[in-house]
Design a protein around this motif. Structure first.
Motif, PDB file in Angstrom:
ATOM      1  N   ASP A   1       0.908  -1.062   0.035  1.00  0.00           N
ATOM      2  CA  ASP A   1      -0.027  -0.257  -0.077  1.00  0.00           C
ATOM      3  C   ASP A   1       1.186   1.080  -0.182  1.00  0.00           C
ATOM      4  O   ASP A   1       1.680   1.511   0.760  1.00  0.00           O
ATOM      5  CB  ASP A   1      -0.680  -0.015   1.460  1.00  0.00           C
TER       6      ASP A   1
ATOM      7  N   LYS B   1       1.039   2.522   3.092  1.00  0.00           N
ATOM      8  CA  LYS B   1       2.279   2.616   4.416  1.00  0.00           C
ATOM      9  C   LYS B   1       3.281   2.372   3.749  1.00  0.00           C
ATOM     10  O   LYS B   1       4.588   1.586   4.816  1.00  0.00           O
ATOM     11  CB  LYS B   1       2.251   1.094   4.185  1.00  0.00           C
ATOM     12  N   VAL B   2       4.571   3.036   3.152  1.00  0.00           N
ATOM     13  CA  VAL B   2       5.498   2.553   2.595  1.00  0.00           C
ATOM     14  C   VAL B   2       6.981   3.165   2.696  1.00  0.00           C
ATOM     15  O   VAL B   2       8.060   2.486   3.274  1.00  0.00           O
ATOM     16  CB  VAL B   2       5.470   2.742   0.576  1.00  0.00           C
ATOM     17  N   ASP B   3       5.630   3.951   3.810  1.00  0.00           N
ATOM     18  CA  ASP B   3       6.829   5.060   4.677  1.00  0.00           C
ATOM     19  C   ASP B   3       7.551   4.884   5.832  1.00  0.00           C
ATOM     20  O   ASP B   3       8.102   4.735   6.312  1.00  0.00           O
ATOM     21  CB  ASP B   3       6.587   6.780   5.068  1.00  0.00           C
ATOM     22  N   GLY B   4       6.554   3.065   6.058  1.00  0.00           N
ATOM     23  CA  GLY B   4       6.802   3.119   7.652  1.00  0.00           C
ATOM     24  C   GLY B   4       8.223   2.317   7.612  1.00  0.00           C
ATOM     25  O   GLY B   4       9.236   1.185   8.123  1.00  0.00           O
ATOM     26  N   ALA B   5       7.495   1.665   6.056  1.00  0.00           N
ATOM     27  CA  ALA B   5       8.919   0.502   5.858  1.00  0.00           C
ATOM     28  C   ALA B   5      10.329   0.970   5.313  1.00  0.00           C
ATOM     29  O   ALA B   5      11.300   0.327   5.982  1.00  0.00           O
ATOM     30  CB  ALA B   5       8.622  -0.395   4.234  1.00  0.00           C
TER      31      ALA B   5
ATOM     32  N   ARG C   1       7.127   6.429  -3.623  1.00  0.00           N
ATOM     33  CA  ARG C   1       5.836   6.696  -3.319  1.00  0.00           C
ATOM     34  C   ARG C   1       4.303   6.662  -4.222  1.00  0.00           C
ATOM     35  O   ARG C   1       3.247   6.065  -3.301  1.00  0.00           O
ATOM     36  CB  ARG C   1       5.905   7.625  -2.557  1.00  0.00           C
TER      37      ARG C   1
ATOM     38  N   LEU D   1       9.550  -6.127   8.474  1.00  0.00           N
ATOM     39  CA  LEU D   1       8.614  -6.183   7.120  1.00  0.00           C
ATOM     40  C   LEU D   1       6.908  -5.974   6.576  1.00  0.00           C
ATOM     41  O   LEU D   1       6.293  -5.315   5.944  1.00  0.00           O
ATOM     42  CB  LEU D   1       9.210  -6.030   5.266  1.00  0.00           C
TER      43      LEU D   1
ATOM     44  N   PRO E   1       4.388  -5.463   8.715  1.00  0.00           N
ATOM     45  CA  PRO E   1       2.679  -4.086   8.455  1.00  0.00           C
ATOM     46  C   PRO E   1       3.001  -3.123   7.248  1.00  0.00           C
ATOM     47  O   PRO E   1       1.963  -3.174   7.043  1.00  0.00           O
ATOM     48  CB  PRO E   1       3.672  -3.529   9.920  1.00  0.00           C
ATOM     49  N   TYR E   2       3.965  -3.174   6.799  1.00  0.00           N
ATOM     50  CA  TYR E   2       4.441  -2.025   5.571  1.00  0.00           C
ATOM     51  C   TYR E   2       4.141  -2.689   4.086  1.00  0.00           C
ATOM     52  O   TYR E   2       3.922  -2.329   3.280  1.00  0.00           O
ATOM     53  CB  TYR E   2       5.329  -1.494   5.598  1.00  0.00           C
ATOM     54  N   VAL E   3       4.078  -4.388   3.521  1.00  0.00           N
ATOM     55  CA  VAL E   3       4.539  -4.687   2.522  1.00  0.00           C
ATOM     56  C   VAL E   3       3.556  -6.023   2.583  1.00  0.00           C
ATOM     57  O   VAL E   3       4.100  -6.713   3.159  1.00  0.00           O
ATOM     58  CB  VAL E   3       5.910  -4.896   1.698  1.00  0.00           C
TER      59      VAL E   3
END
Length: 205
Positions: free
Chosen positions: A11, A14-18, A45, A77, A79-81
């Motif tokens: 998503d 959420k990519v900045d979380g990764a 992004r 990873l 939670p983010y990918v």
């Protein structure tokens, strides 16, 4: 040197979380591994893509770190990918940036296929013809050729000062690419563009 690449998608929200976890906790885990030499994290992004390259002193260090960190990496990873792929390479040719690059620097990545018997030709062409031509492109900062000789696969990465330089380089790099294909007999499978999110420059062994 040797490298491992990660290619993750998810998503875009959420990519900045990764990126954050890779550049903090992920970097700490890597730095504790014997033979670790550097990390690059690149992000798209808009589409929700993250490309990661880790550098290792030798093949044994790279493979040992993967066995040790694989489970932690996946959990970190998750939670983010939604997809995560890893590949191992030999860093056959590379030029380091002459200075640390700021987040937002441009990065272009191409994926290649070739006959395994043409591996040496690809490396020679990249080193002797492609690198000097890339170095003449305004805004160029560094490049690398990662190669899997047995499988006949490779990836080329090129760093530029910023997105403006990356965009301006498209025609010039395409011309070099076409000339290299004629000489080295490889097939280009894809070209993607990212921005630099985090990097520790590879240390020479």
């Amino acid at each position: 040197m040797y490298t491992r690449t990660l290619y993750a998608t998810g998503d875009p929200a959420k990519v900045d979380g990764a990126v954050e976890v890779l550049s903090t906790a992920g970097h700490k885990l890597l730095a504790d591994q014997p033979g670790f030499r550097g990390l690059g994290v690149f992000v798209d992004r808009e589409l929700g893509k993250v490309a990661v390259g880790t550098w290792w002193q030798d093949e044994q260090s790279r493979d040992a770190s993967d066995a040790h960190l694989r489970g932690q990496r996946t959990a970190m990873l998750a939670p983010y990918v939604t997809t995560l792929a890893t590949e191992n390479w030999e860093a056959a040719v590379f030029t380091r940036p002459s200075r640390p690059l700021a987040a937002g620097a441009g990065f272009r990545m191409g994926r290649l296929e070739f006959e395994p018997s043409d591996g040496d030709l690809l490396v020679e062409t990249f080193k002797n013809m492609v690198v000097p031509k890339f170095q003449a492109i305004p805004g160029f900062e560094g490049t690398s050729l990662f190669i899997d000789r047995a499988r006949g696969r490779a990836t080329v990465g090129v760093l530029y000062t910023d997105h403006t330089a990356l965009a301006a380089s498209r025609a010039a790099q395409a011309a070099v690419r076409g000339e290299a294909i004629t000489k080295a007999r490889f097939t280009l499978r894809s070209v993607e563009e990212f921005e630099l999110a985090f990097m520790t420059m590879p240390e020479m062994p």
